[in-house]
Scaffold this active site. Structure first.
Site, PDB file in Angstrom:
ATOM      1  N   ARG A 174     -27.359 -22.029  48.641  1.00  0.00           N
ATOM      2  CA  ARG A 174     -28.361 -21.011  48.292  1.00  0.00           C
ATOM      3  C   ARG A 174     -29.697 -21.742  48.240  1.00  0.00           C
ATOM      4  O   ARG A 174     -29.907 -22.607  47.374  1.00  0.00           O
ATOM      5  CB  ARG A 174     -28.043 -20.373  46.946  1.00  0.00           C
TER       6      ARG A 174
ATOM      7  N   HIS B  73     -28.938 -12.470  53.056  1.00  0.00           N
ATOM      8  CA  HIS B  73     -27.904 -12.560  52.013  1.00  0.00           C
ATOM      9  C   HIS B  73     -26.593 -11.995  52.597  1.00  0.00           C
ATOM     10  O   HIS B  73     -26.126 -10.930  52.191  1.00  0.00           O
ATOM     11  CB  HIS B  73     -28.363 -11.771  50.780  1.00  0.00           C
TER      12      HIS B  73
ATOM     13  N   GLN C 208     -23.383 -10.993  50.400  1.00  0.00           N
ATOM     14  CA  GLN C 208     -23.580  -9.729  49.675  1.00  0.00           C
ATOM     15  C   GLN C 208     -23.289  -8.554  50.612  1.00  0.00           C
ATOM     16  O   GLN C 208     -22.621  -7.591  50.229  1.00  0.00           O
ATOM     17  CB  GLN C 208     -25.024  -9.646  49.158  1.00  0.00           C
TER      18      GLN C 208
ATOM     19  N   ASP D 146     -32.770  -2.834  45.619  1.00  0.00           N
ATOM     20  CA  ASP D 146     -32.740  -4.213  45.114  1.00  0.00           C
ATOM     21  C   ASP D 146     -34.049  -4.430  44.362  1.00  0.00           C
ATOM     22  O   ASP D 146     -34.983  -3.618  44.456  1.00  0.00           O
ATOM     23  CB  ASP D 146     -32.595  -5.181  46.306  1.00  0.00           C
TER      24      ASP D 146
ATOM     25  N   CYS E 265     -27.402  -4.796  44.505  1.00  0.00           N
ATOM     26  CA  CYS E 265     -26.720  -6.100  44.545  1.00  0.00           C
ATOM     27  C   CYS E 265     -26.781  -6.823  43.199  1.00  0.00           C
ATOM     28  O   CYS E 265     -25.964  -7.706  42.950  1.00  0.00           O
ATOM     29  CB  CYS E 265     -27.344  -6.966  45.630  1.00  0.00           C
TER      30      CYS E 265
ATOM     31  N   ARG F 128     -17.697  -9.142  45.569  1.00  0.00           N
ATOM     32  CA  ARG F 128     -18.184 -10.454  46.021  1.00  0.00           C
ATOM     33  C   ARG F 128     -17.010 -11.426  46.095  1.00  0.00           C
ATOM     34  O   ARG F 128     -16.886 -12.220  47.024  1.00  0.00           O
ATOM     35  CB  ARG F 128     -19.245 -11.014  45.057  1.00  0.00           C
TER      36      ARG F 128
HETATM   37  N1  NVA Z   1     -33.518 -10.077  46.699  1.00  0.00           N
HETATM   38  C1  NVA Z   1     -32.943 -10.734  45.546  1.00  0.00           C
HETATM   39  C2  NVA Z   1     -31.453 -10.739  45.650  1.00  0.00           C
HETATM   40  C3  NVA Z   1     -30.744 -11.299  44.451  1.00  0.00           C
HETATM   41  C4  NVA Z   1     -29.253 -11.342  44.604  1.00  0.00           C
HETATM   42  C5  NVA Z   1     -33.477 -12.144  45.455  1.00  0.00           C
HETATM   43  O1  NVA Z   1     -33.565 -12.817  46.480  1.00  0.00           O
HETATM   44  O2  NVA Z   1     -33.817 -12.569  44.355  1.00  0.00           O
END
Ligand code: NVA
Length: 313
Positions: free
Chosen positions: A112, A139, A142, A233, A272, A300
């Protein structure tokens, strides 16, 4: 999106859903459904026995960390958590040296990172699969959990998914998922925060083969019309905290609330998480009977176990 998918190297990771064919994504979905059933029946599957996953996190994580670590453990393998201050990619060592050293010890890397190009670079340099656990751009894990969640309510490939809010990493992966699998995606974002032109172009190319339809509008009500699923989101993704205040103003017309839900009375609601209650979604909707958010969180685990097996077993 990843070089690996296009270059035909031996070790195939999971950097973008767009690196996969529709049939492969559906195989992953069926395997995730099966692994979920086994899990609920208390059956164990030891497909990763003796295998180790290195997990590298530059950003905070609850769901990704716990579900990857628990998922590997449940499949009989082991996961090692690596923090940036410990590894020092780009300060203590180059991405290439980290990727090559890890390739001699473990069987897969889940990363990540802020920059998407770092995950792509790790994927190019490693001789083991690299799984994208979220970047600023995509992502994909997800999106696979979301596909599993959608499949539990409707036939996902003939569904309409409305996404309302920021054209961010989550939006990108959902649009690409729809484009590969051929389902309709209706996006409502402010013009200033719409999806990246690169994603839009790739999605349109993929859609011309799959028959997917992609609508981009600034109007939240137009986007949710006819939707089977309404997705939102956060308006402020990780790393954008300094922009939180102006973003609250820009995105105010994009809140998912009971008024918006009336436009699509049959639609399920997805997020998410983490959710900013009272901003992109109201408590009433998040905790309401149409909300699938905890199913998504649960899924997930199962979707990623299928991905882990697919690339590491
Ligand atoms: N768009 C959000 C997703 C978190 C799972 C982020 O990148 O923080």
């Amino acid at each position: 999106m990843s070089q690996k998918g296009q270059s035909g190297l031996d070790q195939r990771g999971f950097v973008s859903v767009a690196d996969y064919e529709a049939g492969e994504l559906l195989d992953l979905l069926f395997r995730a459904q099966h692994l979920k059933r086994l899990h609920h029946e208390g059956e164990s599957c030891q497909s990763l026995r003796g295998r180790t996953l290195a997990m590298y996190f530059e950003k905070p994580s609850l769901r990704t960390h716990v579900t990857f670590e628990a998922g590997v453990t449940q499949l009989g393998g082991h996961a090692i958590l690596l923090r940036p201050e410990q590894v020092g990619i780009g300060t203590r060592e180059t991405p290439r040296d980290v990727a090559r050293a890890l390739s001699r010890w473990v069987h897969g890397i889940m990363a990540r990172t802020f920059s998407h190009s770092l995950v792509e670079q790790l994927a190019r340099e490693a001789s083991i699969p690299v799984i994208n656990g979220l970047t600023d751009f995509l992502h994909p894990c997800q999106a696979m959990a979301d596909l599993l969640t959608m499949s539990e309510k409707r036939e996902p490939t003939s569904s309409t998914l409305a996404y309302v809010g920021d054209g961010n990493n989550v939006a990108h992966s959902l649009v690409l998922l729809g484009a590969v699998l051929g389902f309709r995606v209706q996006l409502a974002t402010p013009l200033s925060h719409t999806i990246s032109p690169r994603v839009r172009q790739l999605a349109e190319d993929l859609a011309s083969k799959s028959g997917a339809e992609i609508l981009c509008t600034e109007d939240a009500r137009e986007a949710v019309k006819g939707a089977d699923f309404i997705y939102t989101d956060t308006w402020t993704s990780m790393g954008q905290e300094d922009e939180a205040e102006p973003r609250r103003k820009i995105f105010a017309p994009y809140q998912v609330n009971t008024g918006l839900l009336e436009v699509a009375p049959e639609a399920w609601v997805m997020h998410c998480m983490p959710a900013h209650r009272g901003e992109e979604i109201t408590d009433e909707v998040l905790d309401g009977p149409r909300s699938l958010v905890y199913d998504q969180a649960e899924n997930r685990l199962h979707a990623q176990k299928a991905i882990l097996e697919y690339v590491m077993a």
